[in-house]
Scaffold this motif. Structure first.
Motif, mmCIF file in Angstrom:
data_model
loop_
_atom_site.group_PDB
_atom_site.id
_atom_site.type_symbol
_atom_site.label_atom_id
_atom_site.label_comp_id
_atom_site.label_asym_id
_atom_site.label_seq_id
_atom_site.Cartn_x
_atom_site.Cartn_y
_atom_site.Cartn_z
ATOM 1 N N TYR A 81 0.818 -1.214 0.000
ATOM 2 C CA TYR A 81 0.000 0.000 0.000
ATOM 3 C C TYR A 81 0.852 1.266 0.000
ATOM 4 N N LEU A 82 2.008 1.191 0.610
ATOM 5 C CA LEU A 82 2.907 2.347 0.595
ATOM 6 C C LEU A 82 3.320 2.653 -0.845
ATOM 7 N N CYS A 83 3.684 1.614 -1.594
ATOM 8 C CA CYS A 83 4.141 1.800 -2.976
ATOM 9 C C CYS A 83 2.989 2.040 -3.955
ATOM 10 N N SER A 84 1.760 1.908 -3.476
ATOM 11 C CA SER A 84 0.581 2.165 -4.312
ATOM 12 C C SER A 84 -0.053 3.512 -4.020
ATOM 13 N N ASP A 85 0.437 4.193 -3.002
ATOM 14 C CA ASP A 85 -0.201 5.432 -2.566
ATOM 15 C C ASP A 85 -0.009 6.543 -3.602
ATOM 16 N N GLY B 31 2.286 2.291 -25.577
ATOM 17 C CA GLY B 31 1.538 1.159 -26.113
ATOM 18 C C GLY B 31 2.428 -0.039 -26.406
ATOM 19 N N MET B 32 3.609 0.205 -26.919
ATOM 20 C CA MET B 32 4.538 -0.878 -27.217
ATOM 21 C C MET B 32 4.987 -1.580 -25.935
ATOM 22 N N LEU B 33 5.251 -0.800 -24.901
ATOM 23 C CA LEU B 33 5.664 -1.372 -23.617
ATOM 24 C C LEU B 33 4.552 -2.228 -23.020
ATOM 25 N N LYS B 34 3.324 -1.767 -23.140
ATOM 26 C CA LYS B 34 2.186 -2.511 -22.593
ATOM 27 C C LYS B 34 2.015 -3.842 -23.311
ATOM 28 N N GLU B 35 2.174 -3.843 -24.621
ATOM 29 C CA GLU B 35 2.014 -5.081 -25.389
ATOM 30 C C GLU B 35 3.082 -6.096 -25.011
ATOM 31 N N ILE B 36 4.282 -5.633 -24.739
ATOM 32 C CA ILE B 36 5.381 -6.540 -24.384
ATOM 33 C C ILE B 36 5.075 -7.293 -23.091
ATOM 34 N N LYS C 167 10.824 -2.540 -19.840
ATOM 35 C CA LYS C 167 11.409 -1.222 -19.590
ATOM 36 C C LYS C 167 10.331 -0.184 -19.277
ATOM 37 N N THR C 168 9.202 -0.655 -18.764
ATOM 38 C CA THR C 168 8.097 0.249 -18.472
ATOM 39 C C THR C 168 8.494 1.351 -17.506
ATOM 40 N N GLN C 169 9.179 0.996 -16.441
ATOM 41 C CA GLN C 169 9.508 2.006 -15.431
ATOM 42 C C GLN C 169 10.502 3.032 -15.949
ATOM 43 N N GLN C 170 11.329 2.647 -16.921
ATOM 44 C CA GLN C 170 12.288 3.599 -17.477
ATOM 45 C C GLN C 170 11.701 4.434 -18.612
ATOM 46 N N PHE C 171 10.876 3.820 -19.457
ATOM 47 C CA PHE C 171 10.474 4.468 -20.702
ATOM 48 C C PHE C 171 9.020 4.930 -20.757
ATOM 49 N N SER C 172 8.149 4.415 -19.888
ATOM 50 C CA SER C 172 6.741 4.807 -20.004
ATOM 51 C C SER C 172 6.531 6.213 -19.453
ATOM 52 N N SER C 173 5.452 6.843 -19.890
ATOM 53 C CA SER C 173 5.170 8.225 -19.493
ATOM 54 C C SER C 173 5.044 8.368 -17.990
ATOM 55 N N THR C 174 4.594 7.302 -17.312
ATOM 56 C CA THR C 174 4.402 7.356 -15.864
ATOM 57 C C THR C 174 5.442 6.532 -15.114
ATOM 58 N N GLY C 175 6.499 6.110 -15.791
ATOM 59 C CA GLY C 175 7.506 5.257 -15.170
ATOM 60 C C GLY C 175 8.234 5.945 -14.031
ATOM 61 N N SER D 214 1.228 1.766 -11.854
ATOM 62 C CA SER D 214 1.056 1.409 -13.260
ATOM 63 C C SER D 214 0.796 -0.081 -13.463
ATOM 64 N N GLN D 215 0.845 -0.875 -12.386
ATOM 65 C CA GLN D 215 0.581 -2.304 -12.513
ATOM 66 C C GLN D 215 -0.909 -2.549 -12.770
ATOM 67 N N ASP D 216 -1.205 -3.504 -13.647
ATOM 68 C CA ASP D 216 -2.591 -3.778 -14.042
ATOM 69 C C ASP D 216 -3.266 -4.692 -13.021
ATOM 70 N N ILE D 217 -3.292 -4.227 -11.783
ATOM 71 C CA ILE D 217 -3.885 -4.974 -10.678
ATOM 72 C C ILE D 217 -5.346 -4.559 -10.524
ATOM 73 N N LYS D 218 -6.200 -5.515 -10.276
ATOM 74 C CA LYS D 218 -7.629 -5.240 -10.148
ATOM 75 C C LYS D 218 -7.877 -4.208 -9.049
ATOM 76 N N GLY D 219 -8.499 -3.114 -9.399
ATOM 77 C CA GLY D 219 -8.823 -2.070 -8.434
ATOM 78 C C GLY D 219 -7.700 -1.079 -8.177
ATOM 79 N N MET D 220 -6.545 -1.247 -8.826
ATOM 80 C CA MET D 220 -5.418 -0.338 -8.575
ATOM 81 C C MET D 220 -5.740 1.080 -9.015
ATOM 82 N N LYS D 221 -6.322 1.230 -10.192
ATOM 83 C CA LYS D 221 -6.629 2.579 -10.670
ATOM 84 C C LYS D 221 -7.667 3.258 -9.780
ATOM 85 N N GLU D 222 -8.674 2.478 -9.351
ATOM 86 C CA GLU D 222 -9.689 3.051 -8.465
ATOM 87 C C GLU D 222 -9.065 3.536 -7.159
#
Length: 621
Positions: A128-132, A549-554, A527-535, A143-151
């Motif tokens: 939860y600390l790293c999700s705050d 988009g390319m990072l997400k597909e990988i 390389k999501t954390q290095q190259f993505s807009s929210t990394g 940025s992890q695709d965890i259920k309910g993370m965005k909410e």
């Protein structure tokens, strides 16, 4: 001249922490108390510490080595770069609806160094600390695709409405102007070069993403002023005192590594209210359940002592000191017995010197990382970045520094990974003429011997090295040649050769246009954390939807063979964006003093397994 190198030292914290936050970063050049008898192992660091003694804030590889001995994760990466159970386990199963559920178990009977039990609540605390939404460290899970993370992150079930609100946000002229003025000043261009009505491309690439990011944070913060509406992450469930489950919306090739978090004791770091983890981030006196516990940091020496409650057994040597030793002195200090373990220069001269010493042993191991030059996309336009890359003559600098113990690579990824494209060709061959063409595309012209923009301001770029003013660095010759070539073109490339922690600060605060460092402890092609807009480790400040988009597909492609061309295309595109210029792949030299250490307790190393993993088992003579 004797060469020196500050190389990334692998840190098993990267299994969990840097798996979320990216790989560890080190300088590439680059005294203390020396050996303290047979009760203290002294380890040489090749650069100054950043002094982030916090398991969720650590970024520097040198700080991470220390944290590596204090904290434990459910799993760790083994000799073959595979996850194995350690302080617990992580297992997954695919569900009929396409979701994937991970079961995280904490090994029962473990204790923190103050005697308190380690439970699943300490794992969930880290989670939860790293999700705050207020967390600013490198291990963000947002940025992890965890259920309910965005909410949870947006603090609303209707997170799509906030994303739509941010997407439709149109900044006012009053909001745009100061940002455009800053960009114009930093890039030696006119304000009009960044205004929507006069340069829509630059505005959309640089100004609008920055304003939207600030607006998003403002909306999230304002949404929580009337209280927390989403107190929990739906996909994260506490099962019992030692078990939790984490459900992803779909398969992720790095899901298990991303959630392999260190156990951070809630009773020590303290409860926090959602939206404010400032106190936890500021705590720089670490306490965990690893083989060693914190003692102090002074005179550039981090001192640890044995945690006799460590679940795998008591450390064989009761004390450890990590201290900065100038890289040029590493072999001499090893030979004199003042240090016990070091990472000397990977060149033949060093190996010959160690062979002749009689009391030193070394091991050559492929480094799970690579040297690179990073470029700040906020400070320089794409064309300027491309022009700068054309001024970097990499091969002579790398060969002159390393000899045969390193090779130039053509894509920003370690060759120790199967996904590295073996057929990659050179993109930015050294060419001052092509550099000039790119600078001209960016709006610069040669006038009265200077390369200037429409305002008559000279093109000036600041590059950072971390060899403490010695110029003793694998990129030093390359940058010196580039500076001379830039001068011939009428521009200025200023080289700042500083301590590593100063370099790190300049990279983090955005004042560095260029910086030369190395990635280490790289165990995934993601390389999501290095190259993505929210990394969380996007120090390049790149914001590009196509790259995202390319990072997400990988990360959603489980088949290794199907993933390889996707990785290759992504790396090709990153080269076009000119945000990270790969420099070299090299060997590690792990050096040991055989008079001081019982060499029977030194395990064989690999790209993913070194003494940091078995330090607690090393005995002194």
């Amino acid at each position: 001249m004797k060469k020196a190198l500050s190389l990334t030292l692998a840190a098993s914290m990267a299994v969990g922490l840097a798996a979320c936050g990216g790989s560890t970063n080190s300088g590439d050049s680059s005294n203390g108390g020396g050996s303290s008898g047979n009760d203290t192992i002294v380890i040489a660091m090749q650069a100054n510490f950043e002094e982030k003694w916090n398991p969720v804030m650590v970024e520097s590889a040198y700080d991470a080595q220390v944290m590596d001995q204090i904290f434990v994760n459910p799993q760790r990466i083994n000799f073959n770069n595979e996850l194995e159970d350690w302080g617990g386990s992580i297992r997954f199963e695919e569900n009929e609806d396409g979701t994937v559920t991970y079961t995280v178990k904490v090994k029962e009977g473990m204790k923190f160094s103050d005697g308190e039990d380690v439970t699943i609540d300490d794992y969930l605390y880290t989670f939860y600390l790293c999700s705050d939404p207020s967390y600013t460290g490198p291990a963000s899970l947002a940025s992890q695709d965890i259920k309910g993370m965005k909410e949870y992150y947006y603090d609303t079930a209707d997170y799509a409405a906030i994303e739509a609100q941010v997407e439709s946000y149109v900044p006012t002229a009053e909001e745009i102007k100061p940002v455009a003025e800053r960009w114009a000043k930093e890039n030696q261009m006119t304000v009009e070069d960044f205004m929507p009505e006069t340069n829509e491309e630059n505005y959309n690439q640089y100004i609008l993403p920055e304003l939207k990011a600030a607006y998003k944070q403002k909306v999230i913060k304002e949404g929580m002023t009337d209280g927390v509406k989403v107190p929990e992450i739906e996909g994260v469930k506490r099962v019992d005192d030692y078990t939790a489950t984490v459900t992803y919306n779909q398969l992720s090739i790095v899901g298990d590594r991303a959630i392999n978090l260190p156990y951070v004791p809630v009773h020590y770091y303290g409860e926090f209210e959602k939206g404010d983890v400032s106190a936890q981030q500021k705590n720089m006196v670490p306490m965990g359940s690893g083989p060693y516990k914190w003692v102090s940091f002074s005179d550039n020496i981090a001192s640890l002592t044995a945690n006799n409650d460590y679940f795998e057994g008591q450390p064989k040597t009761p004390n450890v000191k990590f201290q900065y030793i100038p890289p040029t002195d590493t072999v001499a200090e090893l030979a004199a017995g003042r240090i016990d373990i070091g990472n000397p220069n990977p060149d033949q001269e060093t190996l010959d010197e160690m062979d002749a010493g009689g009391n030193m042993s070394y091991e050559l191991v492929s480094n799970a990382g690579y040297g690179y030059m990073g470029a700040n996309a906020e400070n320089m336009s794409k064309e300027v970045r491309q022009g700068v890359f054309y001024l970097m003559n990499r091969k002579p600098a790398v060969q002159g520094y390393f000899g045969d113990l390193a090779k130039v690579i053509e894509r920003p990824m370690t060759t120790t990974l199967a996904e590295y494209p073996q057929d990659a060709t050179e993109v930015y061959a050294y060419s001052p003429q092509k550099a000039l063409e790119k600078f001209q595309e960016a709006g610069y012209t040669q006038k009265d011997g200077k390369l200037v923009n429409a305002n008559g301001e000279q093109l000036k770029i600041v590059a950072y090295l971390g060899s403490s003013g010695k110029g003793d660095h694998p990129a030093a010759a390359m940058l010196t040649q580039a500076a001379n070539a830039m001068k011939e073109l009428g521009g200025e490339l200023q080289i700042q050769d500083v301590d590593f922690n100063v370099l790190q600060s300049a990279m983090n605060d955005g004042s560095a246009d260029l910086w030369c460092m190395a990635w280490g402890a790289v165990n995934s092609c993601d390389k999501t954390q290095q190259f993505s807009s929210t990394g969380a480790q996007n120090k390049y400040r790149i914001k590009d939807e196509k790259l995202d988009g390319m990072l997400k597909e990988i990360v959603q492609t489980a088949d290794p063979e199907a993933r390889k061309p996707l990785v290759s295309d992504m790396l090709d595109y990153s080269m076009e964006l000119a945000i990270e210029l790969p420099l070299y792949q090299r060997e590690n030299v792990w050096g040991y003093n055989t008079d001081n250490l019982n060499m029977d307790t030194i395990q064989k190393s690999s790209a993913s397994w070194d003494y940091t993993k078995f330090l607690w088992q090393i005995e002194m003579n």
